[in-house]
Design a protein around this motif. Structure first.
Motif: not given
Ligand SMILES: Nc1ncnc2c1ncn2[C@@H]1O[C@H](COP(=O)(O)OP(=O)(O)O)[C@@H](O)[C@H]1O
Ligand SMILES: [Mg+2]
Lengths: 250, 343
Positions: B205-209, B50-52, B127-139, B271-277
């Motif tokens: 959503i990952r490619d272009d929300e 999902m790119g988040y 939140l998007r991009g780095p703000y989402f990353a930091i926001g979730t880290l904050g939680i 391993g490679g994000k965005g793939t099942l394996w």
């Protein structure tokens, strides 16, 4: 009621900070036809499209879709009503292949909770995908990652995705910009067929005068955010104010 | 959904079922491997598909751990009194009490974590991009600190988990197979999920929300469910992990943001994000390397892992699966298809 307007824009203004991008713009788009929107660069054409599809709130005015006030609705809500737009800077899902780009572009009007977890595609949907990709000439490339296609092919894919969504009205922002001139006639032909055969009302921003004069029944011309003139292609083409605006801009 | 592929699935299944009997001394390490697989798979639902990029998914591991502990204890006694004695009163659980508590605890951890994710989704998805990353880290960071001040659940002193009413071997087998089942369940669920429209929607959503919104996709709904799915399985992993360690406390065990919280991301990227394996592969490699360096390069293990992560993100961003897809696109169905051939 073929002449009833599907889109009615009344007295719409929109500023970005100090820049007045649209000022008191009023226009109507009749159902079933092709309407053009022209104007020099920076005259506020894209801004007007953005206002119509709910991309940003407008400062004043009213925007109606089939009689319903939509100026307070959000983007996805308006899209689900059947009023869709394509982007001047072509936008597709660039890490997905063409088929998947098409599959996720099905109409989302009545997507319930369980629909979200259905199989990606049933047979009729896949047939529709193949038919539309064939229509825009991308059938052979349907399994390629869409981001690897040429710019023109991406534009065609975006157009096919819009058709997949079965909109009632499609707003196209400079559909021929950046397309190889030899392919433009083919694209115009496809736009016409989408209008005539699928009954989709088109509202087209176009920089290329020759293209829009050939396609549209009614043309609106913007300059400096204000509506300058409107009428048939002939009327607009011969309007001194329009000529001046274009000459002045070049 | 992926079909059963004997060449791929069978060895893993055999390894998973046989490991605790073949290498009994390593039962817990292999159990943790399955937890790592679950970590990487659940992180990738959000980060890869999902790119988040969440840096705070470990929050749901801790939430599940605490929810399960509370339910297990509440099954026979008052939670506040139990934690206040802090191991002072050793309450013995009968088999029935223990297992009923454990089962209900795991279920509550899964559902509770998913509900918390859904509730949080309404705020963090602004939140998007780095703000989402930091926001979730904050939680995740805030959760660790807050739990430390909440005396009812033991505060910073933590909770001694209910003692397993049986042999140490029995406990190891039980939790090993629960971890294995949780990882397999997560894998099967993801495999199914990615085969549905849901998979397409989160990829879009990952490619272009903004494009997805302009096409009428219910983006917030998909994002919230994706997060709740991650949280559901992470909640289970936390519930199991807390029981394996036998003692839980907020900072090191329940909300380890800089270890497990970062490992999740590192494994998916490797391993490679965005793939099942990709995440599965990444978890195996990462865990193996981690155990290897901890055994043979003690003192340098963090340096070794750090170097691995740096090499990965600087030179090898697409990860192993992504690299294979670039190298052998036709094996992944990325081909030009002639019209006649298909009809
Ligand atoms: N997001 C924005 N922020 C600030 N100014 C903008 C923004 N978008 C457009 N403008 C300004 O509004 C005016 C109209 O732009 P636009 O609608 O893109 O014109 P057109 O599509 O006719 O070329 C221009 O002066 C442009 O610089
Ligand atoms: Mg424009």
């Amino acid at each position: 009621m073929t002449d009833a307007p599907v889109i009615e824009v009344t007295g719409v203004s929109k500023s970005y900070g100090g820049v007045v991008a649209n000022e008191n713009v009023s226009l109507t788009v009749p159902a079933g036809g092709i309407t053009g929107l022209i104007g020099p660069n920076g005259s506020g054409k894209t801004t007007l499209f953005n206002s119509i599809v709910g991309y940003h709130p407008i400062d004043t005015g009213s925007i109606k879709f089939k009689g319903e006030e939509i100026s307070t609705y959000r983007v996805p809500q308006i899209a689900r009503l059947g009023l869709l737009r394509t982007f001047q800077q072509t936008r597709i899902y660039s890490n997905m292949n063409c088929i998947d780009n098409m599959l996720i572009s099905i109409p989302h009007r009545r997507t319930g909770f369980r629909d979200m977890f259905k199989d990606r595609a049933d047979k009729p949907t896949l047939e529709e995908v193949d038919r539309l990709l064939d229509f825009v000439g991308l059938y052979e490339k349907r399994r390629l990652i869409s981001g690897d296609l040429s710019f023109g092919q991406q534009k065609l894919l975006e157009f096919a995705m819009a058709l997949m969504n079965k909109p009632e009205v499609l707003l196209l922002d400079e559909p021929t910009a950046g397309i190889n001139p030899t392919l433009i006639n083919g694209l115009i032909d496809r736009l016409r067929r989408a209008n005539e055969e699928l009954g989709i009302t088109l509202f087209v921003i176009e920089h290329n005068m020759r293209v829009i004069m050939n396609m549209a029944q009614t043309i609106y011309c913007l300059a400096h955010g204000q509506l300058l003139a409107h009428g048939t292609p002939d009327e607009v083409q011969n309007d001194q104010r329009v000529i001046d605006a274009y000459l002045g801009a070049h | 959904m992926e079909k059963f592929n004997p060449k791929l699935h069978l060895p893993i299944l055999v390894f998973g079922l046989a490991a605790p009997f073949v290498v009994p001394g390593l039962t817990i390490q292999v159990a943790v491997l399955w937890v790592m697989v679950l970590f990487a798979l659940t992180w990738d639902v959000m980060g890869g598909q999902m790119g988040y990029n969440s840096l705070g998914n470990i929050f749901f591991f801790g939430a599940g751990m605490y929810i399960c502990a509370i339910v297990q204890i509440a099954f026979i006694t008052d939670v506040g009194a139990y934690t206040a004695s802090n191991g002072g009163v050793r309450i013995t659980f009968t088999h029935q009490e223990y297992f009923m508590g454990l089962i209900c605890g795991i279920i509550a951890a899964a559902i509770g974590s998913a509900l918390i994710a859904a509730a949080l989704g309404w705020t963090v998805f602004g939140l998007r991009g780095p703000y989402f990353a930091i926001g979730t880290l904050g939680i995740a960071l805030a959760a660790g600190e807050l739990m430390g001040t909440w005396e009812w659940v033991g505060g910073g002193g933590g909770i001694s988990m209910p003692v397993y009413p049986g042999s140490a071997d029995g406990k190891a087998y039980l939790f090993y197979f629960l971890c294995f089942a949780a990882a397999v369940g997560t894998y099967l669920f993801c495999s199914w999920l990615y085969s549905t429209r849901f998979g397409l929607a989160i990829n879009a959503i990952r490619d272009d929300e903004q494009k997805a919104e302009a096409m009428g996709v219910h983006t917030l709904r998909y994002k919230t469910i994706a997060w709740a799915v991650s949280a559901f399985f992470l909640g289970i992993s936390g519930a199991l992990f807390g029981n394996i360690t036998g003692f839980i406390e907020p900072l090191e065990v329940a909300f380890p943001t800089v270890t497990f919280g970062i490992f999740m991301v590192a494994m998916s990227l490797l391993g490679g994000k965005g793939t099942l394996w990709g995440p599965v592969l990444g978890a195996f490699l990462f865990h193996f390397l981690k155990e290897f360096t901890w055994t043979y390069f003690l003192g340098w293990q963090w340096v070794a892992l750090g170097v691995l992560i740096i090499v990965n993100v600087v030179f090898f961003q697409q990860g192993i699966m992504g690299w294979l897809m670039e190298k052998f696109p036709e094996k992944f169905g990325i081909v030009v298809e002639k019209k006649e051939a298909a009809e």
